[in-house]
Design an enzyme around this catalytic site. Structure first.
Site, short mmCIF file in Angstrom:
data_model
loop_
_atom_site.label_atom_id
_atom_site.label_comp_id
_atom_site.label_asym_id
_atom_site.label_seq_id
_atom_site.Cartn_x
_atom_site.Cartn_y
_atom_site.Cartn_z
N SER A 527 0.84 -1.19 0.00
CA SER A 527 0.00 0.00 0.00
C SER A 527 0.88 1.25 0.00
CB SER A 527 -0.95 -0.03 1.20
OG SER A 527 -1.98 0.92 1.05
N HIS A 642 -8.05 -5.16 -0.82
CA HIS A 642 -6.77 -4.53 -0.51
C HIS A 642 -5.84 -5.47 0.25
CE1 HIS A 642 -4.15 -1.12 -0.41
NE2 HIS A 642 -4.11 -1.06 0.90
#
Length: 669
Positions: A527, A642
């Site tokens: 991320s 994610h």
């Protein structure tokens, strides 16, 4: 390369036929190369066994008389929502009462359901609002569930897929923020309006309470049902670091709680707690201040200081029990826990638990409504987690203990400091064998959003890396929360380069100490940590032998136009702002890729169903590296969100891909 001339823009079509065909080709190449390794199958099986181990600690949440847990296992790949009593939880093999079997639900409905969480209605906790995600994305469907009948409520609250915010008010009303058509979601893709929705009515007819600006991040509302302190709140989230909070009064009037927009704030019973991220009322950033909430709303501004930071410490969390406040702090990234008790003579303070060196302590659950029960997890890089349960002021017990998952004999944990480009001391921790010469090292960091990387027992990393002879290093670089708000702000927006300089300084220090060499130093991050990996690739490629970036953020000139990216402009800057665009162009890995640079081998991973960081960041970067003639592998899961995976099989497969790639690349010839 300007964004208008981007030849790989077509890969931003998340589920476009051409884009997915290209992804399938890259996946096939990556899987073929890495799974042919003789050690891949054994490693994937080994890691799956760790993830499915039946003696994993179940971390529960108390709701009334029960402890609730969501559990994935070899027998329940998607997982079960379940509960038990404290008496049963104390046992090595508790009896669990299954409330919802997600595998059975997915099979019955033909949907790729993953768990998104549950909100039960106090005080009976019979009804719950369940969030279910297709393929692990942030967008969820919401359904009301009856815990007594174990069925969804036929005429209950129900919403289609969206990035929804919903909270109970009472049995017949909820606060609602969701996609109700044009104008109801912000540019970041989150709710722009908050409404009071009554059971049995269409959500579009729910009463509007507040509407944020379209450029805001989101808006939300919640009800505090604490007897004697019932309150309703509305929050306008201006951006990631600024918000306004209001008390919702009679006639739906809004009274703003006048604290700085960049301060953290919370209300519990009679107390308003505020942690400013910039100096306020003569107190430095990171101080925890307590006010009587009614006196504050009447204009009083004389706080009690509950915690004052210094150069070596930071407050990372706090939680209430019925009568006490528990503080979680860091001292040079080592955990400390204290109990504060308000009384007639002020606040009393005492240590709550002895935390060993190079370890951390985390409150996993407290009981702020009815009692002083707490659950506290203590862990370290080589210390399997122990879960303690107790009542503040009374005895505590070790209620769960994780077994050792890898052989740690001969391994140690050492703390060092590197000196960054501007002279700042940057902490990092080395976990591994005491060597007489350099060896394979895996270095990680994050450096953003005030996230602190604290010690914890990572059984997967231990088995796949440490037990095979590697060393693991965690860098506490600026941009994170290791030393509080100032540490974070030091690498905010135009100062982002400081986080990258810190990480490069740690790499150089590892070389200088003889712990490793550039060709044997691998790095990994996800991320925002994926942005860090991209920055190392284009800015410091000579320092590393391999780079792994998970669900990375890499196109810093278009991130704000991709999915939830607009919500991060307060962290990075706004590419559409002429004042911000130059520094964003300067740190954008995608745009800084060049031919004839000494880029090490790269593995990029992402997920088609990641609706937070767009998979195009990884896709486009892989395409550009390939066009420039570099070795790059890309693996994109079709589901996983994610997190990159929705079940233990996929997680083990992904972890094995990463570690096999690293061992193949970093092992000596």
């Amino acid at each position: 390369m300007g964004t208008d001339a981007d030849p790989h823009r077509w890969l931003e079509e998340t589920e476009g036929a051409a884009a997915l065909a290209w992804v399938r080709e890259r996946n096939a190449e990556t899987v073929a190369e890495l799974t042919e390794d003789p050690g891949f199958a054994a490693m994937a099986t080994e890691l799956r066994e760790i993830l499915d181990a039946p003696d994993r600690i179940p971390y529960t949440t108390r709701r009334g008389p029960y402890l609730y847990d969501f559990r994935q296992s070899a027998d329940h790949v998607r997982g079960v929502w379940r509960r038990t009593t404290l008496e049963q939880y104390r046992k090595d093999e508790p009896e669990w009462d299954t409330l919802l079997d997600l595998d059975a639900l997915a099979a019955a409905e033909g949907e790729d359901w993953t768990w998104g969480g549950a909100r039960t209605l106090a005080p009976e906790h019979r009804h719950a609002l369940l969030s279910l995600s297709r393929g692990g994305g942030d967008a969820v469907v919401v359904r009301e569930f009856d815990l007594l009948t174990r069925r969804f409520v036929d005429d209950g609250f129900r919403l289609p897929e969206a990035k929804t915010d919903i909270a109970w008010i009472d049995h017949d009303h909820v606060f609602l923020g969701t996609d109700l058509g044009p104008g109801t979601m912000t540019a970041s893709g989150y709710p722009r309006t908050v409404r009071r929705w009554r059971r049995g009515t269409p959500p579009a007819e729910a009463e509007l309470l507040y509407e944020a600006a379209g450029t805001d991040l989101s808006v939300s509302a919640w009800h505090d049902p604490t007897p004697g302190f019932e309150r309703d709140f509305v929050a306008r989230h201006i951006d990631f670091w600024h918000q306004e909070t209001y008390l919702l009064g009679e006639g739906d009037t809004l009274r703003k709680i006048e604290v700085p927009d960049d301060a953290e704030r919370s209300v519990h019973r009679r107390w308003l707690l505020v942690t400013p991220t910039t100096p306020w009322l003569g107190h430095p950033a990171g101080t925890l201040l307590a006010f009587d909430v009614d006196a504050f709303m009447a204009g009083a501004r004389e706080p009690t200081v509950l915690y004052a930071p210094d150069a070596d410490t930071a407050l990372i969390g706090h939680a209430w029990t019925r009568h006490h406040l528990v503080l979680e702090t860091l001292h040079h990234v080592e955990g400390r826990v204290h109990v504060l008790t308000p009384g007639a003579d002020g606040w009393a303070r005492r240590p709550m638990a002895d935390v060993p060196p190079m370890a951390s302590a985390t409150l996993t659950d407290t009981d702020p409504d009815t009692g002083d029960e707490y659950f506290l997890a203590i862990t370290g890089y080589l210390r399997p987690t122990t879960l303690h349960r107790g009542e503040i002021g009374g005895a505590s017990e070790t209620i769960k203990r994780s077994p050792e998952r890898f052989d740690a004999s001969g391994l140690s944990v050492r703390r060092h400091f590197a000196t960054s480009a501007d002279g700042t001391r940057v902490p990092y921790t080395v976990v591994g064998p005491e060597r007489t010469g350099p060896g394979p090292v895996l270095l990680t960091g994050y450096g953003g959003f005030q996230v602190a990387l604290t010690p914890h027992y990572d059984a997967v990393r231990g088995r796949a890396w440490l037990a095979r002879g590697g060393s693991y290093v965690v860098a506490g670089i600026r941009g994170g929360g290791e030393y509080g708000p100032d540490w974070h702000r030091a690498a905010l927006k135009a100062d982002r380069h400081r986080a990258f300089e810190d990480f490069a300084a740690v790499a150089r220090d590892l070389h200088a100490r003889g712990i490793t060499t550039p060709e044997r130093l691998g790095i990994t991050g996800g991320s925002n940590g994926g942005l860090l990996m991209g920055a190392m690739l284009v800015g410091y490629p000579e320092l590393f032998g391999a780079i792994v970036a998970h669900v990375p953020l890499l196109d810093m000139l278009r991130f704000h136009r991709l999915l939830a990216g607009a919500s991060w402009t307060a962290e990075y800057g706004d590419p559409d702002d002429p004042a911000d665009r130059p520094h964003l162009a300067g740190i954008s890995p995608y745009h800084r890729l060049r031919a004839d640079r000494p880029y090490p081998p790269v593995l990029l991973t992402t997920s088609t169903r990641d609706d937070r960081v767009h998979p195009a960041h990884a896709r486009k970067t892989a395409a550009r590296l390939r066009a420039l003639g570099y070795r790059v592998l890309l693996h994109e899961t079709l589901s996983g969100g994610h997190a990159g995976a929705t079940d233990h099989e996929q997680t083990a497969f992904n972890d094995a891909l990463e570690h096999i790639f690293l061992w193949r690349t970093l092992r000596p010839a």
